[in-house]
Design a protein around this motif. Structure first.
Motif, PDB file in Angstrom:
ATOM      1  N   ASP A 137       5.706 -25.242 -17.055  1.00 11.80           N
ATOM      2  CA  ASP A 137       4.399 -25.394 -17.022  1.00 11.80           C
ATOM      3  C   ASP A 137       3.971 -24.586 -15.685  1.00 11.80           C
ATOM      4  O   ASP A 137       3.252 -23.461 -15.815  1.00 11.80           O
ATOM      5  CB  ASP A 137       3.607 -26.503 -17.009  1.00 11.80           C
ATOM      6  N   TYR A 138       4.407 -24.782 -14.545  1.00 14.49           N
ATOM      7  CA  TYR A 138       4.327 -23.937 -13.403  1.00 14.49           C
ATOM      8  C   TYR A 138       4.700 -22.645 -13.524  1.00 14.49           C
ATOM      9  O   TYR A 138       4.200 -21.652 -13.199  1.00 14.49           O
ATOM     10  CB  TYR A 138       4.977 -24.870 -12.359  1.00 14.49           C
ATOM     11  N   LYS A 139       6.029 -22.370 -13.923  1.00 17.83           N
ATOM     12  CA  LYS A 139       6.544 -20.886 -14.238  1.00 17.83           C
ATOM     13  C   LYS A 139       5.430 -20.170 -15.171  1.00 17.83           C
ATOM     14  O   LYS A 139       5.225 -19.063 -14.681  1.00 17.83           O
ATOM     15  CB  LYS A 139       7.974 -20.957 -14.829  1.00 17.83           C
ATOM     16  N   PHE A 156      -2.182 -19.483 -11.897  1.00 16.42           N
ATOM     17  CA  PHE A 156      -2.101 -20.102 -10.791  1.00 16.42           C
ATOM     18  C   PHE A 156      -1.543 -19.540  -9.534  1.00 16.42           C
ATOM     19  O   PHE A 156      -0.564 -18.501  -9.653  1.00 16.42           O
ATOM     20  CB  PHE A 156      -0.969 -21.431 -10.826  1.00 16.42           C
TER      21      PHE A 156
END
Length: 268
Positions: A242-244, A252
């Protein structure tokens, strides 16, 4: 918690024991009320990228044990003695075990045992260094025995019973039994006054131990005698993915993740 408290639990209250390899592990394990935190040399496989426990050094164990001891408030902290740091020369063995208490603030040490560790256990007990013995599958001996179930025939089972009794007589306060038949685990437990702590040794031991990575589901799989009670690996994979995705999509960092200093607007 002290060694005598664990010894007094034999046949009374089930003993819970988990490994921990750093302060974060130890905080969670201790806050859960686990009785014994084992700083295991299994960190060689699970945290240091080795294929076995054999390469783990004394300095690595001292560092990990220190980190665990700093945050544990209630549990007994037991330090695994790594391969060839004990059982060769008595004076050096005593010194190395003593360092775990003096420098790393461990409450006790664990020795992978055999006939060669009976006298050492006696000497350590005399000096006030509590010893948790370990019989059955001893991973430090995997080059000789392999990582297979131990005590499966009458001769080897009898040897485990005899060595268990010898280490109790020498002053060990408890005994880990690893990957042995459940009925042998029951026999050893019945023969001893000190508590047995099983890992793949059946339900009749006085307590149980597993590695924390398997319990929380951080590993890809579990040992045949282990069980995952969570799915930390899956949660980590989802969070990282999810961060990637958020970074690549420009989502983000968002405004709430950034700070703007208005006085800098006229800098250029």
């Amino acid at each position: 918690m002290r060694a005598k408290d664990i010894r007094e639990k034999a046949g009374v209250d089930p003993i819970t024991m988990l490994t921990a390899y750093d302060a974060k592990d130890a905080t969670v394990v201790d806050e859960a009320g686990i009785d014994v935190v084992l700083v295991g040399d299994s960190m060689g496989n699970l945290r240091l990228g080795h294929d076995s426990t054999i390469p783990v050094t004394l300095d690595e164990m001292l560092s990990a044990t220190s980190a665990v001891s700093r945050v544990v408030e209630n549990a007994l902290v037991v330090a695994d003695m790594p391969f060839l740091t004990f059982g060769v020369d008595e004076a050096r063995s005593v010194e190395n075990c003593g360092r775990m208490l003096k420098e790393a603030d461990a409450d006790a040490v664990k020795l992978e045992c055999g006939e060669h560790t009976v006298d050492l256990t006696r000497r350590l007990a005399q000096l006030g260094i509590p010893v948790m013995a370990h019989l059955g599958l001893t991973p430090q001996g995997e080059n000789e025995t392999g990582l297979f179930r131990q005590g499966t025939d009458e001769e080897s089972a009898r040897r485990i019973v005899e060595q268990a009794e010898a280490h109790e007589a020498a002053g060990a306060f408890s005994l880990v039994l690893e990957h042995i038949p459940a009925n042998l685990g029951r026999i050893v437990t019945e023969r001893l006054d000190i508590p047995t702590i099983g890992i793949g040794a059946g339900p009749d031991c006085d307590g149980q131990v597993l590695v924390v990575d398997e319990v929380v589901g951080l590993t890809e799989g579990t040992a045949p005698f282990g069980k995952a009670f969570g799915d930390v690996r899956g949660e980590m994979q989802r969070a990282v993915a999810d961060y990637k995705e958020a970074v690549e999509a420009g989502e983000f960092p968002a405004d709430e993740h950034s700070h703007v200093e208005e006085d800098l607007d006229e800098l250029y």
